[in-house]
Scaffold this active site. Structure first.
Site, PDB file in Angstrom:
ATOM      1  N   TYR A  97       0.856  -1.178   0.000  1.00 47.40           N
ATOM      2  CA  TYR A  97       0.000   0.000   0.000  1.00 47.40           C
ATOM      3  C   TYR A  97       0.898   1.235   0.000  1.00 47.40           C
ATOM      4  O   TYR A  97       2.032   1.163  -0.463  1.00 47.40           O
ATOM      5  CB  TYR A  97      -1.005  -0.072   1.174  1.00 47.40           C
ATOM      6  CG  TYR A  97      -2.109   0.885   0.898  1.00 47.40           C
ATOM      7  CD1 TYR A  97      -2.898   0.727  -0.252  1.00 47.40           C
ATOM      8  CD2 TYR A  97      -2.299   2.009   1.674  1.00 47.40           C
ATOM      9  CE1 TYR A  97      -3.843   1.667  -0.596  1.00 47.40           C
ATOM     10  CE2 TYR A  97      -3.257   2.955   1.332  1.00 47.40           C
ATOM     11  CZ  TYR A  97      -4.016   2.774   0.203  1.00 47.40           C
ATOM     12  OH  TYR A  97      -4.933   3.715  -0.152  1.00 47.40           O
ATOM     13  N   ARG A 150      -8.129  10.711  -8.713  1.00 51.16           N
ATOM     14  CA  ARG A 150      -7.277  11.350  -7.683  1.00 51.16           C
ATOM     15  C   ARG A 150      -6.616  10.229  -6.894  1.00 51.16           C
ATOM     16  O   ARG A 150      -7.052   9.885  -5.815  1.00 51.16           O
ATOM     17  CB  ARG A 150      -8.140  12.249  -6.794  1.00 51.16           C
ATOM     18  CG  ARG A 150      -7.400  13.342  -6.113  1.00 51.16           C
ATOM     19  CD  ARG A 150      -6.581  12.848  -4.916  1.00 51.16           C
ATOM     20  NE  ARG A 150      -7.376  12.558  -3.748  1.00 51.16           N
ATOM     21  CZ  ARG A 150      -7.306  11.403  -3.065  1.00 51.16           C
ATOM     22  NH1 ARG A 150      -6.514  10.416  -3.443  1.00 51.16           N
ATOM     23  NH2 ARG A 150      -8.049  11.221  -2.002  1.00 51.16           N
ATOM     24  N   LYS A 168      -6.274  -1.707  -1.180  1.00 57.63           N
ATOM     25  CA  LYS A 168      -7.207  -1.464  -0.062  1.00 57.63           C
ATOM     26  C   LYS A 168      -7.887  -2.765   0.344  1.00 57.63           C
ATOM     27  O   LYS A 168      -8.100  -3.023   1.528  1.00 57.63           O
ATOM     28  CB  LYS A 168      -8.262  -0.433  -0.465  1.00 57.63           C
ATOM     29  CG  LYS A 168      -7.699   0.962  -0.580  1.00 57.63           C
ATOM     30  CD  LYS A 168      -8.186   1.873   0.544  1.00 57.63           C
ATOM     31  CE  LYS A 168      -7.290   3.079   0.660  1.00 57.63           C
ATOM     32  NZ  LYS A 168      -7.745   4.157   1.484  1.00 57.63           N
ATOM     33  N   GLU A 239     -13.501   5.274  -3.681  1.00 56.45           N
ATOM     34  CA  GLU A 239     -12.082   5.451  -3.389  1.00 56.45           C
ATOM     35  C   GLU A 239     -11.387   6.276  -4.462  1.00 56.45           C
ATOM     36  O   GLU A 239     -11.478   5.951  -5.649  1.00 56.45           O
ATOM     37  CB  GLU A 239     -11.443   4.049  -3.329  1.00 56.45           C
ATOM     38  CG  GLU A 239     -10.007   4.041  -2.929  1.00 56.45           C
ATOM     39  CD  GLU A 239      -9.794   4.508  -1.502  1.00 56.45           C
ATOM     40  OE1 GLU A 239     -10.606   4.162  -0.624  1.00 56.45           O
ATOM     41  OE2 GLU A 239      -8.827   5.245  -1.267  1.00 56.45           O
ATOM     42  N   ASP A 240     -10.711   7.317  -4.036  1.00 54.54           N
ATOM     43  CA  ASP A 240      -9.863   8.110  -4.926  1.00 54.54           C
ATOM     44  C   ASP A 240     -10.587   8.613  -6.182  1.00 54.54           C
ATOM     45  O   ASP A 240     -10.025   8.620  -7.291  1.00 54.54           O
ATOM     46  CB  ASP A 240      -8.578   7.332  -5.280  1.00 54.54           C
ATOM     47  CG  ASP A 240      -7.603   7.320  -4.103  1.00 54.54           C
ATOM     48  OD1 ASP A 240      -7.968   7.831  -3.022  1.00 54.54           O
ATOM     49  OD2 ASP A 240      -6.485   6.801  -4.242  1.00 54.54           O
ATOM     50  N   ASP A 262     -14.231   6.655   1.464  1.00 52.08           N
ATOM     51  CA  ASP A 262     -13.143   6.524   2.426  1.00 52.08           C
ATOM     52  C   ASP A 262     -12.316   7.796   2.547  1.00 52.08           C
ATOM     53  O   ASP A 262     -11.827   8.126   3.619  1.00 52.08           O
ATOM     54  CB  ASP A 262     -12.239   5.358   2.004  1.00 52.08           C
ATOM     55  CG  ASP A 262     -11.202   5.067   3.064  1.00 52.08           C
ATOM     56  OD1 ASP A 262     -11.576   5.031   4.242  1.00 52.08           O
ATOM     57  OD2 ASP A 262     -10.023   4.902   2.711  1.00 52.08           O
ATOM     58  N   ASP A 263     -12.162   8.507   1.437  1.00 48.54           N
ATOM     59  CA  ASP A 263     -11.324   9.710   1.479  1.00 48.54           C
ATOM     60  C   ASP A 263     -11.973  10.798   2.320  1.00 48.54           C
ATOM     61  O   ASP A 263     -11.287  11.596   2.940  1.00 48.54           O
ATOM     62  CB  ASP A 263     -11.062  10.208   0.057  1.00 48.54           C
ATOM     63  CG  ASP A 263     -10.385   9.127  -0.753  1.00 48.54           C
ATOM     64  OD1 ASP A 263      -9.274   8.737  -0.392  1.00 48.54           O
ATOM     65  OD2 ASP A 263     -11.004   8.626  -1.711  1.00 48.54           O
ATOM     66  N   ASN A 402      -0.340  11.726   0.972  1.00 49.42           N
ATOM     67  CA  ASN A 402       0.312  10.504   0.476  1.00 49.42           C
ATOM     68  C   ASN A 402       0.681  10.672  -0.983  1.00 49.42           C
ATOM     69  O   ASN A 402       0.031  11.444  -1.688  1.00 49.42           O
ATOM     70  CB  ASN A 402      -0.653   9.315   0.590  1.00 49.42           C
ATOM     71  CG  ASN A 402      -0.958   8.958   2.035  1.00 49.42           C
ATOM     72  OD1 ASN A 402      -0.091   9.004   2.881  1.00 49.42           O
ATOM     73  ND2 ASN A 402      -2.208   8.619   2.296  1.00 49.42           N
TER      74      ASN A 402
END
Ligand code: NAD
Length: 545
Positions: A97, A150, A168, A239-240, A262-263, A402
């Site tokens: 990850y 993203r 993930k 996610e993203d 999640d973000d 990150n």
């Protein structure tokens, strides 16, 4: 091959990663399953295989090589892969990850070996259900889906973003014991605006710019419907996604499906837990903090929302709670006089003069905490951190962007520039730092502490929705796991080596919320924690003969 069906023998078994034991097949199993001659004669234990894997991982020349080796192992033998991950989580998680997965996504087309996860592209409009039906495992319970816009702080990586849902979901198994066959990584390929990928013959995604029109929403809607049809009750983690879609998709689907972002929500909970634990070091109170965020995107706003929810739960008014959260984004300080403020930012725009420079904002506001969430490396400069250390006995410095290359400052910089007084946390891991004869082990404020446990709690209670109260419960539970010993080292999170225990406790807290809020479909057992622990996957081989 289906999950529940008969055990296939021979070479098919060796090529089935969920059932393969490699050199651990016993002599009796080899005879019974037609494996004689297909494996070297010596039988190894799982522990011996684990040592072989670790030796290989450690001998590789770089982290991307280690990533490739580990993914290849996952493709061959999932039990062994998860045994290595779960027994060595602090060493292996950064390889599968963040930060390594960021590099893997950037290089995805060039390092591509074999498929993992499901790709659903604009070409599949009208046939998404058929695509989902191609997935070989019928009992999917968790989907992580991205559109690749993203990826970490690396921007638009299009279909190369697949590394993120894959990673993930490995953490759902590795951190919370959700069995690998219940996990489905999905990438919605809606094009990319990344020019270098569009010009790269080895890019794996659609050769077109990002779809911004109705077809985008149609594809997402078709996917959401088909996923729930094909896998009833499935938990879907967004996610993203890019900022422009993440907030509105969450708003639209959160009351229609068992879905969360999640973000926004996971990051909110993990940062809130870290802030709560940090209060035990600084001896401050959450309601007296002035948090200055660098970045008002999903992560920043998600954290602000979580802090407000926590303060409201403590009896503070919402408007007062919002006064604790200040934002600096690409337009400067978020103030009410600004035009065209997107909906999600509006409640955090305060009456203040406009300030265009971050250092000036720090000087004017004199915050107690800086929270970096814009993917802009190095913006917490020496002079900014020195100012923070002047205004605060224990300045809170959370560099959450990150991967590591995007962190707002390093752990070493935060400790050095604050004369060892900073309470530091980061999104990606940093090695321990020695400063003035003291050892600091900073915590990793990564949502890996939150989403696996939340997912497990949702599955254990059969929750039909994911609510904000669940994330608040998860944050409180995580903060409670931080010990005096952790705080002594400067760590506002428990060590990752405890992650399965932490996830089980979070799951129990989340499941309680589901039962209290009436969204659970499973009857509450007498001892939810014991029931949750009993359902957690263990990386051990079955006996076939
Ligand atoms: P996002 O795209 O939703 O938001 C980015 C924000 O940064 C926007 O408000 C934008 O205006 C601002 N920004 C961009 N460039 C800027 C600049 N030069 N100056 C000031 N502001 C600028 O992204 P996000 O989901 O909020 O993620 C941001 C970062 O946070 C990423 O690096 C991501 O990896 C990280 N993140 C970390 C965690 C974690 O667990 N630690 C979780 C989620 C996100």
């Amino acid at each position: 091959m289906d999950d529940a069906g008969e055990i296939p023998g021979g070479v098919r078994l060796l090529h089935d990663p969920l059932r393969n034991k490699g050199t651990s097949f016993t002599l009796a199993e080899r005879r019974a399953l037609g494996l004689n001659g297909l494996l070297p004669p010596r039988v190894h234990t799982l522990a011996e295989q684990e040592r072989r894997v670790l030796g290989n991982v450690r001998s590789k020349s770089g982290d991307l090589e280690r990533y490739l080796f580990l993914i290849a192992l996952q493709d061959r033998n999932e039990t062994l892969f998860y045994r290595v991950l779960m027994n060595h989580i602090e060493e292996i998680m950064p390889l599968i990850y963040t930060p390594t997965v960021g590099k893997a996504c950037q290089e995805f087309g060039h390092i591509y070996r074999r498929p993992r996860g499901l790709y659903i592209s604009l070409d599949d409009l009208g046939q998404v259900a058929d695509v989902l039906a191609n997935w070989p495992h019928p009992d999917v319970r968790v989907i992580v889906v991205t559109d690749g816009e993203r990826i970490l702080g690396l921007g638009d990586l299009g279909a190369n973003g697949m590394g993120i849902p894959v990673g993930k979901l490995s953490l759902y198994t590795g951190c919370a014991g959700i069995a690998p066959e219940h996990c489905l990584p999905v990438t919605l390929d809606v094009g990319t605006n990344n020019e270098s990928l569009l010009g790269d013959e080895l890019y794996n995604g659609l050769e077109q710019r990002r779809e911004r029109g109705a077809s985008y929403d149609d594809l997402v809607a078709e996917f959401m419907d088909a996923a729930q049809q094909q896998f009833p009750g499935v938990l879907i983690q967004l996610e993203d996604f890019g900022n422009r879609n993440a907030f509105r998709l969450l708003k639209h689907y959160r009351d229609l499906a068992c879905v969360f972002d999640d973000d926004i929500q996971g990051t909110g909970a993990v940062a809130l837990a870290g802030l709560k634990a940090a209060m035990r070091i600084s001896k401050g109170k959450l309601e007296h903090q002035r948090l200055l965020f660098y970045g008002a995107g999903q992560a920043g706003i998600g954290i602000g929302r979580s802090v407000v929810a926590a303060l409201v739960a403590m009896g503070i008014s919402e408007s007062e709670a919002r006064q604790c959260c200040w934002y600096f984004d690409s337009q400067g300080l978020l103030v009410s006089g600004r035009s065209d403020i997107p909906e999600q930012k509006q409640t955090f725009a305060h009456d203040q003069q406009a300030i265009a420079n971050f250092e000036d904002a720090v000087e004017v506001l004199q915050p107690t905490a800086l929270i970096g969430a814009a993917g802009q490396a190095g913006v917490f400069s020496e002079s900014i951190i020195r100012s923070m250390a002047e205004y605060n006995q224990r300045p809170l410095i959370f560099a959450l962007s990150n991967p590591t290359t995007k962190a707002e400052c390093t752990a070493e910089q935060a400790y050095q520039w604050s004369d060892g007084r900073a309470v530091f946390a980061s999104g990606s891991p940093f090695a321990p730092v020695s400063y003035a004869a003291k050892k600091f082990v900073s915590g990793q404020g990564n949502n890996a502490y939150i989403f696996p446990g939340v997912g497990l709690g949702v599955l254990a209670s059969g929750s039909t929705r994911v609510t904000d109260t669940m994330f608040l419960a998860a944050a409180n539970c995580l903060a409670d796991q931080v010990t005096a010993e952790d705080l002594q080292l400067g760590r506002v999170y428990p060590p990752l080596s405890n992650i399965t225990e932490v996830s089980a406790l979070i799951a129990a807290a989340v499941a309680e919320v589901a039962w209290e809020e009436g969204v659970a479909s499973v009857v509450r057992p007498d001892n939810p924690l014991a029931a949750i622990k009993a359902m957690m996957y263990q990386p051990v081989y079955p006996h076939y003969a």
